[in-house]
Each structure stands twice: as C-alpha cells, then as structure tokens.
Design an enzyme around this catalytic site. Structure first.
Site, mmCIF file in Angstrom:
data_model
loop_
_atom_site.group_PDB
_atom_site.id
_atom_site.type_symbol
_atom_site.label_atom_id
_atom_site.label_comp_id
_atom_site.label_asym_id
_atom_site.label_seq_id
_atom_site.Cartn_x
_atom_site.Cartn_y
_atom_site.Cartn_z
ATOM 1 N N GLU A 13 -7.516 -2.853 -6.268
ATOM 2 C CA GLU A 13 -8.639 -1.999 -5.892
ATOM 3 C C GLU A 13 -9.242 -1.393 -7.161
ATOM 4 O O GLU A 13 -8.509 -0.976 -8.070
ATOM 5 C CB GLU A 13 -8.103 -0.907 -4.960
ATOM 6 C CG GLU A 13 -9.069 0.153 -4.517
ATOM 7 C CD GLU A 13 -8.368 1.242 -3.684
ATOM 8 O OE1 GLU A 13 -9.080 1.979 -2.987
ATOM 9 O OE2 GLU A 13 -7.120 1.346 -3.742
ATOM 10 N N LYS A 51 -14.312 -0.692 2.279
ATOM 11 C CA LYS A 51 -13.093 -0.058 2.781
ATOM 12 C C LYS A 51 -13.384 0.855 3.975
ATOM 13 O O LYS A 51 -14.183 1.786 3.887
ATOM 14 C CB LYS A 51 -12.435 0.730 1.648
ATOM 15 C CG LYS A 51 -11.061 1.291 1.968
ATOM 16 C CD LYS A 51 -10.464 1.948 0.726
ATOM 17 C CE LYS A 51 -9.055 2.457 0.948
ATOM 18 N NZ LYS A 51 -8.501 3.064 -0.282
ATOM 19 N N CYS A 105 -6.128 -1.258 0.205
ATOM 20 C CA CYS A 105 -5.169 -0.169 0.039
ATOM 21 C C CYS A 105 -4.834 0.529 1.360
ATOM 22 O O CYS A 105 -4.160 -0.033 2.206
ATOM 23 C CB CYS A 105 -5.686 0.806 -1.018
ATOM 24 S SG CYS A 105 -4.366 1.813 -1.772
ATOM 25 N N VAL A 117 -0.270 4.849 -4.263
ATOM 26 C CA VAL A 117 0.476 5.955 -4.853
ATOM 27 C C VAL A 117 1.643 6.375 -3.961
ATOM 28 O O VAL A 117 2.602 6.981 -4.449
ATOM 29 C CB VAL A 117 -0.431 7.174 -5.141
ATOM 30 C CG1 VAL A 117 -1.463 6.826 -6.203
ATOM 31 C CG2 VAL A 117 -1.123 7.675 -3.875
ATOM 32 N N MET A 118 1.584 6.089 -2.678
ATOM 33 C CA MET A 118 2.708 6.352 -1.781
ATOM 34 C C MET A 118 3.667 5.160 -1.831
ATOM 35 O O MET A 118 3.250 4.029 -2.099
ATOM 36 C CB MET A 118 2.207 6.590 -0.356
ATOM 37 C CG MET A 118 1.338 7.824 -0.222
ATOM 38 S SD MET A 118 0.979 8.277 1.509
ATOM 39 C CE MET A 118 0.029 6.851 2.069
#
Length: 264
Positions: free
Chosen positions: A41, A115, A148, A175-176
């Site tokens: 992304e 998205k 994402c 990020v998770m």
C-alpha cells in the site's frame, strides 16, 4: 503460475527514490519467473501523512500520473502484471487510497481499486472507496484487489471470491499483528490464493510489521517475510486448486452457502 510479493521500506514523500527501489525488487521477482507481483500500500509515498497538503503533494491521477505510468512501463518491459498501492488524486481534487493494476498488454493499464475500509487517520485525508470490489481478468488468472484494513472485514474477500477471483492481491501497510495469521483463513474459507505485500520500517510513531504472506486455498503459508528486511518471495501456485470449491464429493464451499439465513 508464479506470483510474488515485494516487501520494502518506502521513503516518506520521496516517490522517485521509491520507484528506484521498487524497480530493483520487481526486476528481482521477474528474474525468478514471477508473472504477478504485488507491492505494498502507498509504496511510492509512505503512509503516515501529517496533513492533507502532504498527500496532495505526492498524489497522482490514475492512469495519467507518474506512478501509474512508471508501473505501466515496467510491466510492458518485464512482461509482468503488477498490483501496487498509491495515493490517487481525481480530477476534482478528491483523494483516495488506491491500488493500480498494470500488465504487459495494450497500454499497460488494466484498472484500479479504491480502498473501501479506511483505517485510523486515513479518514482525515482520503475519501472512502466508491468503486466497489472488482476482479480483474488478466487472462492467466482472475485477480481481486483489496487494501490493508479491508482484510478485517470478511465480506471483502468473500465478495471478491464470489466474483470469481482466483487470487486476492492485498497491498498493505500493516501495523496490527493479526493479518499474517488471519489471511491464510481468508484464503481457506474462500478457496483462493492470497498475496499480502506489506512494508517495513517506522514513520512518526507507527511501526510496520512486515511479514508479507502468500497463502494457499488450504490455509498453507507458502511464503512469509521477515519483520524488518526488504525482500521478495516468488511462489508457484496451482490455479486449479483455487477454482475447485469442493471439500469432498458432498460439500462445496459456495454451493453450500445459505445466504437467506445470513442477513441481520
């Protein structure tokens, strides 16, 4: 068919530097025989924008902007299909977190996805995607695209699978920690291949987890990246497996659906 992910660390607000590094990695994948390459992304811009003005500075139109033109040219030269995330600015100045699909046919431009499910501060800068989920027929395979945080909603992958996707390309800036565990399940429940191309590094307090993942329709992890290295993984896949939705002679994961009981 051989498919690949590119895991990289984009330089914030430096598209030319990111084109250069992405080209090196895409060429490495093509040298190993990859026919479809998925990039992260916002591979060209970095992710953690601090203002709308920063996004406007680097966003481009699709397909006329520099990022899509770069990918089109590279696809034609190398004979590969590419799915890559980029910041899109439309003709009215609206911003979208988008992905483009390019290939070695015609002009090189195949299509785009915007998205649908925006994550956290993306909502400050981007409009929610308005094109829906789409499957692109590349000839050699049918490829659906999500970006994402879309993975968090099972309906995203299910919609693409029901529309005929053999492969789900999943450009990401995760990020998770959950997606590397969850994407093999998305692949299993839809009997498709999934290619999650994530980034690494840190930007203004956000740390990206790497662990790009290619998963099979049997929930097998065919490749997984490190947490902190730029790298490419190339995997051979069997599209026949993705096109066979039968679990046994009496169960088919799509024909056994009972949608009349699912609505709330």
């Amino acid at each position: 068919m051989k498919v690949a992910y590119v895991q990289m660390e984009p330089v914030f607000l430096e598209p030319e530097a990111n084109y250069s590094r992405a080209e090196e990695l895409i060429r490495a994948a093509a040298d190993e025989g990859a026919e479809l390459v998925v990039l992260p992304e916002l591979f060209d811009t970095g992710y953690n924008f601090r203002s709308r003005e920063e996004v406007l500075e680097v966003a481009g139109q699709i397909p006329d902007g520099p990022t899509t033109q770069f990918l089109m040219e590279l696809s034609r030269e190398l004979g590969v299909f590419i799915v890559a995330g980029t910041a899109e600015k439309d003709e009215r100045g609206r911003l979208y977190n988008s992905a483009v699909v390019t290939g070695p046919i015609g002009s090189g431009y195949i299509g785009k996805y915007r998205k649908v499910h925006l994550f956290y501060r993306e909502k400050l800068f981007f409009e929610p995607g308005d094109l829906g989920f789409h499957v692109f027929n590349l000839g050699i395979a049918k490829v659906g695209v999500m970006i994402c945080f879309d993975w968090f909603f099972p309906e995203s992958a299910r919609t693409l699978a029901l529309k005929g996707a053999d492969i789900i390309a999943h450009p990401s800036n995760l990020v998770m920690p959950y997606a590397p565990r969850a994407m093999p399940i998305r692949a299993l429940e839809n009997r498709v291949y999934t290619i999650t191309a994530n980034r690494i590094g840190e930007e203004f307090g956000l740390r990206f987890i790497g662990k790009s993942t290619i998963a099979s329709p049997k929930a097998e992890v065919l490749a997984m990246g490190s947490e902190d290295e730029e790298e490419v993984a190339v995997v051979e896949i069997d599209l026949g497996m993705a096109r066979n939705k039968k679990l046994n002679e009496m169960n088919d994961v799509f024909r056994d659906r009972r949608p009349e009981h699912y609505a709330l």
